[in-house]
Design an enzyme around this catalytic site. Structure first.
Site, PDB file in Angstrom:
ATOM      1  CG  PHE A  67      -2.083  -0.925   1.058  1.00  0.00           C
ATOM      2  CD1 PHE A  67      -3.315  -0.429   0.684  1.00  0.00           C
ATOM      3  CD2 PHE A  67      -1.949  -2.284   1.262  1.00  0.00           C
ATOM      4  CE1 PHE A  67      -4.402  -1.271   0.534  1.00  0.00           C
ATOM      5  CE2 PHE A  67      -3.022  -3.137   1.113  1.00  0.00           C
ATOM      6  CZ  PHE A  67      -4.259  -2.629   0.748  1.00  0.00           C
ATOM      7  CB  CYS A  68       2.249   3.086  -2.234  1.00  0.00           C
ATOM      8  SG  CYS A  68       2.768   1.386  -2.452  1.00  0.00           S
ATOM      9  CB  THR A  69       0.741   8.045  -0.577  1.00  0.00           C
ATOM     10  OG1 THR A  69      -0.257   7.578   0.336  1.00  0.00           O
ATOM     11  CG2 THR A  69       0.310   9.394  -1.150  1.00  0.00           C
ATOM     12  NE  ARG A 103      -3.459   5.257   2.588  1.00  0.00           N
ATOM     13  CZ  ARG A 103      -3.140   4.687   1.422  1.00  0.00           C
ATOM     14  NH1 ARG A 103      -2.053   5.062   0.773  1.00  0.00           N
ATOM     15  NH2 ARG A 103      -3.918   3.751   0.904  1.00  0.00           N
ATOM     16  CG  ASN A 161      -2.759   1.895  -2.260  1.00  0.00           C
ATOM     17  OD1 ASN A 161      -2.380   2.535  -1.294  1.00  0.00           O
ATOM     18  ND2 ASN A 161      -1.928   1.190  -3.006  1.00  0.00           N
TER      19      ASN A 161
END
Length: 362
Positions: free
Chosen positions: A130-132, A305, A292
């Site tokens: 999971f990322c930004t 986010r 995501n």
């Protein structure tokens, strides 16, 4: 991340944003602890694939790396999958993409792991990150790219995070951030050409993705990033390759270039692009944020986010955008959270400024 801990943490986002607006751009933003710089290694693409990672591996305790591999596989892989893949790998090894398979074999030989374990741990990361990611253009037309990578097993993976310069004929072909024992890439930069990050698009169980990779010849997500960094000559070529190559799983690819408007989020299905979302600074869209979730859909309140990142970018302003302020944006809660392993900021036009910080160090 879409976990109960992060979902609960997101309820504090409004307070964090209020604090954000009170902070000046020159002050540090909401860091839980001081970040640390990962080690930097060179990997020679002139060396045989089986040998090229060994100089880096010699800096790590093999027992610790094996324990991390066992932890990831034990948490992510059902026993029946492990047994089945062990048989499949032996039968189809010659059909798996090179140089990745030979590199994995060399790593496994050094660490005393089976090839099946090496392939499994490399593919296990494919659907668990999971990322930004943010790509943005400042008021002078300069392109900046930043990413947080969030992942479980932080206590181990923070100790195995490294920046790597891939070198051929004495020249840096590309720079990337990765984990020891992992031959794919989620974050990388081709100097004076483009930058790439990958964000998970959660579709299907990861072992189904792995089976697709082995049976259909589709590319793992992170292997395609590395292939693109190796082969693509410019931003447009990179976008085409990342958009069109069949994959083992859905993903978001975020790409930044060196010229104005060279920034895009590619939403990928396994077979091809579901959406191409470019920068549009002439109409006010000077940044794109990917966390995501499909950008045309609302984000779930349990894991928002996106909104804090957008508010932080707007608070920063296009005229004040830089690698430093982009790092600050990526340090705002819950964009930065307890699962964040590292933050990287980069600009292909200024490759020497590539910077990774390990977050939440113990």
């Amino acid at each position: 991340m879409g976990t109960p801990a992060i979902r609960a943490a997101c309820h504090g986002a409004h307070l964090a944003l209020a604090l954000l607006l009170l902070l000046s751009l020159s002050d540090p933003w909401l860091w839980a602890t001081a970040p640390g710089t990962p080690p930097l290694f060179n990997v020679s693409l002139d060396a045989a694939p089986e040998l090229r990672w060994l100089p880096m591996l010699q800096h790590y305790d093999p027992d610790f790396v094996r324990a991390a591999v066992a932890q990831v596989i034990g948490d992510r892989v059902p026993q029946w999958i492990l047994e089945m893949i062990g048989e499949i790998v032996q039968k189809v090894e010659s059909f798996l993409p090179q140089p990745f398979t030979s590199e994995i074999r060399g790593i496994c030989d050094y660490l005393n792991l089976s090839l099946a374990e090496g392939v499994l741990v490399n593919l296990a990361y494919e659907a668990s990150a999971f990322c930004t990611s943010i790509v943005a253009q400042d008021s002078q037309g300069r392109i900046y790219h930043g990413r947080n990578l969030d992942y479980p097993f932080g206590n181990a993976l923070r100790k195995l995070t490294a920046d790597v310069q891939f070198v051929k004929n004495g020249q840096i072909v590309f720079t990337a951030t990765t984990f020891v024992g992992y031959v794919g890439l989620w974050t990388g930069q081709s100097p004076h050409k483009f930058t790439i990050s990958g964000d998970e698009r959660d579709k299907g169980w990861w072992w189904e993705n792995m089976i697709a990779a082995l049976s259909l010849g589709h590319s793992p997500i992170s292997w395609l990033i590395r292939k693109t960094l190796t082969e693509s000559e410019d931003f447009e070529a990179a976008v085409y390759t990342l958009a069109k190559t069949p994959l083992i799983a859905d993903v978001y690819y975020i790409v930044g270039g060196t010229s104005p408007q060279e920034g895009v989020v590619i939403t990928r299905d396994r077979g091809g692009p579901a959406d191409i979302w470019p920068l549009d600074p002439l109409n006010g869209a000077w940044f794109r944020v990917e966390t995501n979730y499909d950008h045309w859909e609302p984000v779930p309140k349990r894991d928002d986010r996106r909104t804090p990142a957008i508010k932080a970018l707007n608070a920063t302003g296009q005229a004040h955008l830089s690698l430093e302020t982009l790092f600050q944006v990526l340090s705002v809660f819950p964009v930065y959270n307890n699962y964040t392993i590292y933050t990287t900021v980069m600009s292909a036009a200024e490759p020497d400024k590539y910077m990774t910080m390990i977050r939440n160090p113990s």
